[in-house]
Enzyme design. Structure first.
Site, short mmCIF file in Angstrom:
data_model
loop_
_atom_site.label_atom_id
_atom_site.label_comp_id
_atom_site.label_asym_id
_atom_site.label_seq_id
_atom_site.Cartn_x
_atom_site.Cartn_y
_atom_site.Cartn_z
N HIS A 63 0.96 -1.18 0.02
CA HIS A 63 -0.04 0.01 0.00
C HIS A 63 0.83 1.22 -0.04
O HIS A 63 2.06 1.23 0.14
CB HIS A 63 -1.08 0.04 1.29
N HIS A 65 1.35 3.94 2.25
CA HIS A 65 1.94 4.59 3.30
C HIS A 65 3.46 4.67 3.03
O HIS A 65 4.04 3.71 2.74
CB HIS A 65 1.44 4.04 4.60
N ASP A 67 5.93 4.46 5.03
CA ASP A 67 6.91 3.59 5.77
C ASP A 67 6.90 2.13 5.10
O ASP A 67 7.77 1.26 5.16
CB ASP A 67 6.37 3.06 7.31
N HIS A 68 6.25 2.37 3.83
CA HIS A 68 6.38 1.00 2.93
C HIS A 68 7.01 1.44 1.51
O HIS A 68 7.00 0.49 0.88
CB HIS A 68 5.11 0.48 2.86
N HIS A 140 -7.39 -2.00 5.76
CA HIS A 140 -6.46 -1.06 6.25
C HIS A 140 -7.40 0.21 6.07
O HIS A 140 -8.44 0.00 5.60
CB HIS A 140 -5.28 -1.24 5.64
N ASP A 211 -0.24 -4.21 6.17
CA ASP A 211 -0.85 -3.59 7.13
C ASP A 211 -2.34 -3.86 7.04
O ASP A 211 -2.90 -3.55 5.81
CB ASP A 211 -0.74 -1.94 7.14
N HIS A 269 6.47 -5.70 11.37
CA HIS A 269 5.72 -4.30 11.49
C HIS A 269 5.49 -3.96 12.95
O HIS A 269 4.43 -3.67 13.35
CB HIS A 269 4.26 -4.38 10.70
#
Length: 317
Positions: A63, A65, A67-68, A140, A211, A269
């Site tokens: 996805h 976000h 942090d990915h 999510h 996530d 995570h």
């Protein structure tokens, strides 16, 4: 096949954990590496391993976000600077193409290889003679996909004693028999593959779930998997908070693996609120639901034991 955790933290880097990234090392199966998510500073993590960026064949993003994905532009550039010229397949939500093209354009980064973008939707998103990858929409706060990677059954092994008994000569006929075909010998006799081969061994199945809060799709993707990698941002006492933020607890992850009949569970995570001293308690609670469970740390590596059909820890840091 080996699984190498390059980043196991949630949200932002911490002293113990970098942000999300996992490498599926398929050197034996296809001479390549597949990367799942690419958080900030992933290329720095790679420097501590034997992975060569030019060997990364595919990158799957769960996805959008940060942090990915924040490590993706730098890694793409480094792959080019280090001599990568083979095409790279990039799978992810529809916004991924815009993000990558914009960052490369604004930073004036020229790549020496083409990127093939694949917008991920539910269903099979990749298949060839050796592997299948299926995507499923998880639950999510933004669209997030989980991935199920299945290795197709391995080619049967030839029984050379039977080959000699039937008088099959060395050469291309052996390759045909190994691939399941029937061959005709010079004297007119026909030999079927099943006469000279052992049964084909099943391949491995890995589910990688980014996530998500607890959902049925996680169980579906994890069905009878040899390994499930599942996020576990919260513990059992913060279940309400996990749902508010669209995340899972360690007990959610263990429940998914248990109900799906998965052989091995590794959670990642992890929130920075959990320090190393907390892990013994967390691991105990998780294993009460799914006995064969571990907590991942950066640079942990697991290898697939084909004979025993299990994941073995190779490197622990």
């Amino acid at each position: 096949m080996q699984v190498l955790f390059l980043g196991t933290g949630a949200g932002m880097p911490s002293k113990q954990r970098n942000t999300s990234a996992l490498a599926l090392k398929l050197h034996e199966e296809r001479g390549a590496v597949w990367l799942f998510d690419c958080g900030e500073a992933v290329q720095h993590q790679i420097l501590e391993t034997t992975i060569k960026p030019r060997k990364i064949e595919k990158i799957f993003i769960t996805h959008m976000h940060g942090d990915h994905i924040f490590g993706l532009p730098g890694l793409l550039g480094s792959r080019s600077f280090q001599g990568g010229d083979e095409p790279l397949d990039l799978y992810g939500p529809k916004e991924l193409k815009e993000y990558v093209e914009m960052t490369l354009r604004l930073s004036r980064t020229h790549l020496t290889y083409p990127i093939r973008f694949h917008e991920v939707k539910e269903g099979v998103i990749f298949e060839d003679d050796t592997m299948t990858v299926e995507a499923g929409l998880l639950a999510h706060v933004i669209p997030t996909y989980g991935y199920r990677i299945e290795q197709k059954p391995l080619l049967p092994k030839l029984d050379m004693d039977k080959v000699k008994q039937l008088g099959v000569p060395k050469g291309p006929l052996l390759a045909k028999l190994k691939s399941g075909k029937t061959v005709e010998l010079a004297d007119g006799r026909k030999v079927e593959s099943k006469e000279v081969t052992e049964p084909a061994e099943p391949g491995f199945t890995v589910a990688i779930l980014g996530d998500t809060q607890y959902c049925a799709k996680s169980e579906e993707l994890s069905k009878d998997a040899d390994l499930v990698v599942h996020e576990a941002t919260f513990d059992g006492e913060t279940e309400k908070l996990a749902k508010e933020y669209g995340h899972s607890t360690i007990l959610d992850a263990a429940t998914v693996a248990s109900r799906a009949g998965a052989r091995k569970l590794i959670v990642n995570h992890f929130s920075a609120r959990f320090l190393p001293d907390h892990e013994k308690h967390l691991l105990k609670n998780m294993r009460q639901v799914h006995g064969n469970s571990d907590i991942a740390h950066d640079f942990d590596e697991y290898g697939w034991n084909k004979k025993e059909r299990l994941m073995e820890k190779l490197i622990e840091r």
